[in-house]
Motif scaffolding. Structure first.
Motif, PDB file in Angstrom:
ATOM      1  N   GLU A   8       9.238  -1.313  -3.754  1.00 42.88           N
ATOM      2  CA  GLU A   8       8.232  -2.346  -3.467  1.00 42.88           C
ATOM      3  C   GLU A   8       6.959  -1.725  -2.927  1.00 42.88           C
ATOM      4  O   GLU A   8       5.851  -2.188  -3.216  1.00 42.88           O
ATOM      5  N   ASN A   9       7.094  -0.668  -2.115  1.00 44.60           N
ATOM      6  CA  ASN A   9       5.913   0.015  -1.585  1.00 44.60           C
ATOM      7  C   ASN A   9       5.119   0.708  -2.687  1.00 44.60           C
ATOM      8  O   ASN A   9       3.893   0.730  -2.682  1.00 44.60           O
ATOM      9  N   ILE A  10       5.836   1.278  -3.663  1.00 42.24           N
ATOM     10  CA  ILE A  10       5.159   2.018  -4.731  1.00 42.24           C
ATOM     11  C   ILE A  10       4.512   1.078  -5.731  1.00 42.24           C
ATOM     12  O   ILE A  10       3.361   1.233  -6.126  1.00 42.24           O
ATOM     13  N   SER A  13       1.129  -4.553  -6.656  1.00 40.63           N
ATOM     14  CA  SER A  13      -0.051  -4.656  -7.511  1.00 40.63           C
ATOM     15  C   SER A  13      -1.252  -3.952  -6.889  1.00 40.63           C
ATOM     16  O   SER A  13      -1.988  -3.237  -7.568  1.00 40.63           O
ATOM     17  N   LYS A  14      -1.435  -4.128  -5.584  1.00 38.32           N
ATOM     18  CA  LYS A  14      -2.577  -3.529  -4.902  1.00 38.32           C
ATOM     19  C   LYS A  14      -2.490  -2.009  -4.927  1.00 38.32           C
ATOM     20  O   LYS A  14      -3.476  -1.314  -5.200  1.00 38.32           O
ATOM     21  N   THR A  15      -1.314  -1.483  -4.659  1.00 43.77           N
ATOM     22  CA  THR A  15      -1.141  -0.031  -4.625  1.00 43.77           C
ATOM     23  C   THR A  15      -1.474   0.597  -5.968  1.00 43.77           C
ATOM     24  O   THR A  15      -2.195   1.591  -6.051  1.00 43.77           O
ATOM     25  N   LEU A  16      -0.959   0.003  -7.042  1.00 46.32           N
ATOM     26  CA  LEU A  16      -1.217   0.546  -8.376  1.00 46.32           C
ATOM     27  C   LEU A  16      -2.691   0.432  -8.749  1.00 46.32           C
ATOM     28  O   LEU A  16      -3.249   1.332  -9.369  1.00 46.32           O
ATOM     29  N   THR A  17      -3.317  -0.678  -8.379  1.00 47.20           N
ATOM     30  CA  THR A  17      -4.741  -0.866  -8.675  1.00 47.20           C
ATOM     31  C   THR A  17      -5.581   0.194  -7.988  1.00 47.20           C
ATOM     32  O   THR A  17      -6.483   0.783  -8.602  1.00 47.20           O
ATOM     33  N   LYS A  47      -2.742   7.687   0.947  1.00 49.54           N
ATOM     34  CA  LYS A  47      -1.857   8.494   1.802  1.00 49.54           C
ATOM     35  C   LYS A  47      -0.506   7.815   1.959  1.00 49.54           C
ATOM     36  O   LYS A  47       0.547   8.472   1.953  1.00 49.54           O
ATOM     37  N   LYS A  48      -0.521   6.505   2.094  1.00 46.70           N
ATOM     38  CA  LYS A  48       0.720   5.744   2.229  1.00 46.70           C
ATOM     39  C   LYS A  48       1.574   5.880   0.966  1.00 46.70           C
ATOM     40  O   LYS A  48       2.800   6.059   1.039  1.00 46.70           O
ATOM     41  N   LEU A  49       0.916   5.814  -0.195  1.00 45.81           N
ATOM     42  CA  LEU A  49       1.624   5.973  -1.461  1.00 45.81           C
ATOM     43  C   LEU A  49       2.205   7.388  -1.577  1.00 45.81           C
ATOM     44  O   LEU A  49       3.347   7.563  -2.015  1.00 45.81           O
ATOM     45  N   GLU A  50       1.435   8.379  -1.153  1.00 41.61           N
ATOM     46  CA  GLU A  50       1.908   9.765  -1.220  1.00 41.61           C
ATOM     47  C   GLU A  50       3.099   9.988  -0.292  1.00 41.61           C
ATOM     48  O   GLU A  50       4.045  10.704  -0.647  1.00 41.61           O
ATOM     49  N   ARG A  51       3.073   9.355   0.885  1.00 41.29           N
ATOM     50  CA  ARG A  51       4.223   9.473   1.792  1.00 41.29           C
ATOM     51  C   ARG A  51       5.462   8.831   1.184  1.00 41.29           C
ATOM     52  O   ARG A  51       6.580   9.330   1.322  1.00 41.29           O
ATOM     53  N   THR A  52       5.251   7.712   0.484  1.00 45.75           N
ATOM     54  CA  THR A  52       6.375   6.992  -0.108  1.00 45.75           C
ATOM     55  C   THR A  52       7.034   7.805  -1.222  1.00 45.75           C
ATOM     56  O   THR A  52       8.264   7.882  -1.304  1.00 45.75           O
TER      57      THR A  52
END
Length: 324
Positions: A8-10, A13-17, A47-52
């Motif tokens: 869900e974190n990865i 919709s917002k993260t991918l955009t 950074k949050k996405l990279e940590r995930t």
């Protein structure tokens, strides 16, 4: 409160955009401006996405931002996710009515749009429940909107050699068009064809550098081993280019379909003349859309109705009659 899963974190919709926009621009400041957020907010999300995912997705060489190996994997996966979502949306739309709903159309800004405006009126009079939304876009905006499913149909010039992956798309030709040289030389007013070396004696008004026709013009001059025209002004629409050319006696180049829609007597009064280049610069005006869009009832019906519209009176005749 339920804690979000790693997936869900990865795949929000917002993260991918955010990730896609940064991968497109390779510039945090520019990406943040396009997204309408602050640069620190974008940096925090990346950074949050990279940590995930447990790995850096970008790295810097000097001031240049680059995708890491993990970033390339994430980009490929994100494109596949969007492709699945688009296919799912299309499958749902395919079961909808052929006579109601929205059709979003992106028209290349450098195209004369009168025939399409008239068809939109014709379509509404015959089928008021079908809503046609027309957007005037750059070539880059058209392809981005096609890929992201924001437009259903594009109306643009082909061939477009900047697009490498045509596999998901198909096209439907509308007309073949020619690029005309617009000038004010009395001695050349009756000349049907102009050599490239004879077109650079005066300054030009041109399209913006990233526009399709500007690219075609520069490439053709280069292939003819003639210096590119000196541009003194740039405009996004053919109307703007013609007006500037007529009032400043500068040269320009415009599609023949556009010139056919203008009052030829008024052009002659302003000592404005049109000739074809030699060799000729030809291109096709076409609908472009993702292959499965043709299975959506309202889009399939729209394309059939437009074809019938032109069968009743062809494209060029409609341009001429609209000018009377």
């Amino acid at each position: 409160m339920k804690k979000k899963t790693k997936q869900e974190n990865i795949f929000s919709s917002k993260t991918l955009t955010y990730f896609l926009q940064l991968a497109d621009t390779m510039n945090y400041t520019q990406a943040a401006q396009i997204l309408g957020i602050t640069q620190p907010a974008l940096t925090q999300q990346i950074k949050k996405l990279e940590r995930t995912v447990g790995s850096p997705l970008f790295y810097s060489i000097g001031k240049k931002l680059r995708l890491s190996n993990s970033g390339h994997i994430m980009l490929n996966a994100t494109h596949k996710i969007y492709e699945i979502l688009n296919e799912t949306t299309d499958e749902i739309e395919q079961s909808t009515s052929a006579t109601s709903g929205d059709i979003n159309i992106g028209i290349l800004s450098s195209i004369e749009d009168k025939v399409f405006e008239n068809f939109a009126i014709h379509s509404y009079n015959n089928n008021p429940k079908l809503r046609i939304n027309i957007h005037m876009l750059t070539r880059k905006e058209i392809w981005e909107n096609l890929e992201n499913n924001k437009i259903d149909l594009a109306i643009m010039y082909l061939p477009d050699e900047s697009i490498k992956n045509w596999k998901p798309y198909e096209s439907k030709k509308i007309i073949s068009d020619n690029l005309l040289f617009i000038h004010h030389e009395e001695k050349f007013k009756d000349r049907e064809k102009m050599r490239f070396k004879d077109t650079i004696n005066h300054p030009w008004a041109s399209y913006p550098e990233d526009y399709y026709l500007n690219h075609i013009i520069r490439e053709t001059f280069k292939n003819q081993m003639v210096d590119a025209p000196k541009s003194v002004a740039r405009f996004t629409t053919p109307n703007q280019l013609l007006k500037f050319s007529m009032q400043t006696q500068s040269n320009t180049a415009l599609p023949e379909s556009f010139i056919m829609s203008k009052n030829s007597d008024k052009m002659k009064e302003c000592k404005t003349y049109a000739s074809r280049f030699t060799p000729n610069i030809k291109f096709d005006l076409a609908f472009v859309y993702r292959k499965n869009k043709g299975d959506i009832p309202r889009i399939s019906q729209f394309l059939e109705d437009f074809e019938e519209f032109l069968n009743e009176q062809d494209y060029f005749s409609r341009l001429k009659s609209d000018n009377q």
